[in-house]
Design a protein around this motif. Sequence first.
Motif, short mmCIF file in Angstrom:
data_model
loop_
_atom_site.label_atom_id
_atom_site.label_comp_id
_atom_site.label_asym_id
_atom_site.label_seq_id
_atom_site.Cartn_x
_atom_site.Cartn_y
_atom_site.Cartn_z
N LEU A 1 1.07 -1.24 0.14
CA LEU A 1 0.01 -0.12 -0.06
C LEU A 1 0.95 1.21 0.06
O LEU A 1 0.42 2.53 -0.55
CB LEU A 1 -1.12 0.08 1.10
CG LEU A 1 -2.05 -0.93 1.21
CD1 LEU A 1 -2.72 -1.09 2.37
CD2 LEU A 1 -3.15 -0.66 0.08
N GLY B 1 -3.91 3.32 -4.07
CA GLY B 1 -3.59 1.87 -3.70
C GLY B 1 -4.38 0.71 -4.65
O GLY B 1 -5.18 1.28 -5.69
N ALA C 1 -7.77 1.44 -2.48
CA ALA C 1 -7.63 1.01 -1.14
C ALA C 1 -6.82 2.11 -0.44
O ALA C 1 -5.90 2.77 -0.80
CB ALA C 1 -7.09 -0.30 -0.78
N ASP C 2 -7.41 2.68 0.72
CA ASP C 2 -6.60 3.39 1.62
C ASP C 2 -6.26 2.37 2.92
O ASP C 2 -6.67 1.54 3.13
CB ASP C 2 -7.19 4.78 2.28
CG ASP C 2 -8.47 4.64 2.85
OD1 ASP C 2 -8.83 3.36 3.20
OD2 ASP C 2 -9.36 5.38 3.16
N ALA C 3 -5.17 2.83 3.56
CA ALA C 3 -4.57 2.20 4.82
C ALA C 3 -4.55 3.12 5.78
O ALA C 3 -3.44 3.62 6.30
CB ALA C 3 -3.31 1.64 4.52
N SER D 1 -7.26 -2.36 5.12
CA SER D 1 -7.20 -1.28 4.19
C SER D 1 -8.81 -1.26 3.69
O SER D 1 -9.42 -2.30 4.19
CB SER D 1 -6.52 -2.06 3.14
OG SER D 1 -7.18 -3.18 2.43
#
Length: 505
Positions: free
Chosen positions: A9, A503, A401-403, A458
Amino acid sequence: MAMLLYFLLLLLRLTALPRDSAALTRHDFPDGFIFGAGTSAYQVEGAAAEDGRKPSIWDTFTHQGYSYDKSTADISADQYHHYKDDVKLMHEIGLDAYRFSIAWPRLIPDGRGRINPKGLKYYNNLIDELIRHDIQPHVTIYHLDFPQSLQDEYKGLLSPRFVDDYTAYADACFKSFGDRVKHWVTVNEPNIETIGSFDSGELPPRRCSYPFGVNCTGGNSTTEPYIAAHRLLLAHASAVSLYRDKYQGTQRGQIGITLLGWWHEPATKASRDAAAATRMNDFHIGWFMHPLVYGDYPPVMRRRVGARLPYLTAEQSKNLSGSFDFVGFNHYLVVRAQSDERAFDRKQRDYYNDAAAIANPFKDIQEGHLESAPWALGKLLDHLRLKYRNPPVMIHENGFADAPKTPSKIEFDDDYRSEYLQDYLEVLYQSIRNGSDARGYFVWSFLDVFELLFGYASRFGLCGVDMNAVERTRYMRNSARWYSSFLKGGELRPGSPSGKGYGVA
């Protein structure tokens, strides 16, 4: 493994698409083009031990502590109890379709035999609720969650018995839901399930052999990925034959398969790396597309894998060739491939050694070789158009996706996700103009879910879910509102990318 997935990520980079001066709207896409979003049963439903559902191999895997963040999907977004609220959200956004899967161990808990009436009722209720809101149900029959009981009985995909049990399960789905479901997917991502589950052993049922994987429950990385893929192809063909012979004439639906669509590019300008990228596209995409279109495995795989690659009988070849009304692709990544011909000289070889390529994303994460690049989707679609007779295509997954440091934190601002989706939709539009027969696009994911690689570390959801709240509160992120505006006739507005990180799944 955990650290490598975290690096994924952090290290992915996006190549921005040059923008045109004209804004794009959904009306620029062909009539009948489908826009939707998706999830899968194990990842979103929760209610893992309720109303007769029994464990899948993913339940066993996560309960043994093997998931990225040691979490399980026992509750997840709890769609089992909140499906009506979710359908209202879909309707508010303006989705044409919702892509979801039926959990084999919920509908037929023992893998074969008795249908679970409460599982049957749940899926009937979900499908009816979608139709009441004018949302098409697009249903995947098998999305990785194989019943643990059958895995214990005969080692799952490695046994010929899998084909018969899968076909009986598919028959139950067609019979129970086919009067309303008009879009069926037989199998999701068989071209990566086989590698992660039977070569590297990263995924359940965790089969591998040294030196290709470690800490596995048994297995042979040199042969089992090819055997498992063969079984999945035969199961797919069997289900399609059944549907066409028994149901399609009256139910008037369509049936296909969904593959993972990584696109491989050479790591350098060297001709050997260009050849490696071509081989990897044949191994990754052609492994399934070649049998589906031409009735046999790609010639390069026949030459390099040899007797370890199962042979197709004349009847199997006939049943496979043309066994789809559409092909779905889940696309997130471009993977840089390097030649590794020394690997082909080894006495024991796995899938990547057979391809003589260093292109395994799990191994490349540390070096930051992975990219999310919109132009890669265009190359994938061109490849399908030129090499595989331009099949009808559904982009079944594409997303960002974000983390977050605090995964449960409620956050509405995700303009980076909107920009990511905008870039890919623009490439998809250009590919259609160039002749690709693309017919649909689904965002992954409709909600935050348990991610198979990342657990809850995520988040891909257009709509967020407060995983700490007992009621699993949903909320629309800005990307959901952006997508809604586009679906209701608004523009994809050109502009400079924000510079925020992108991501992938």
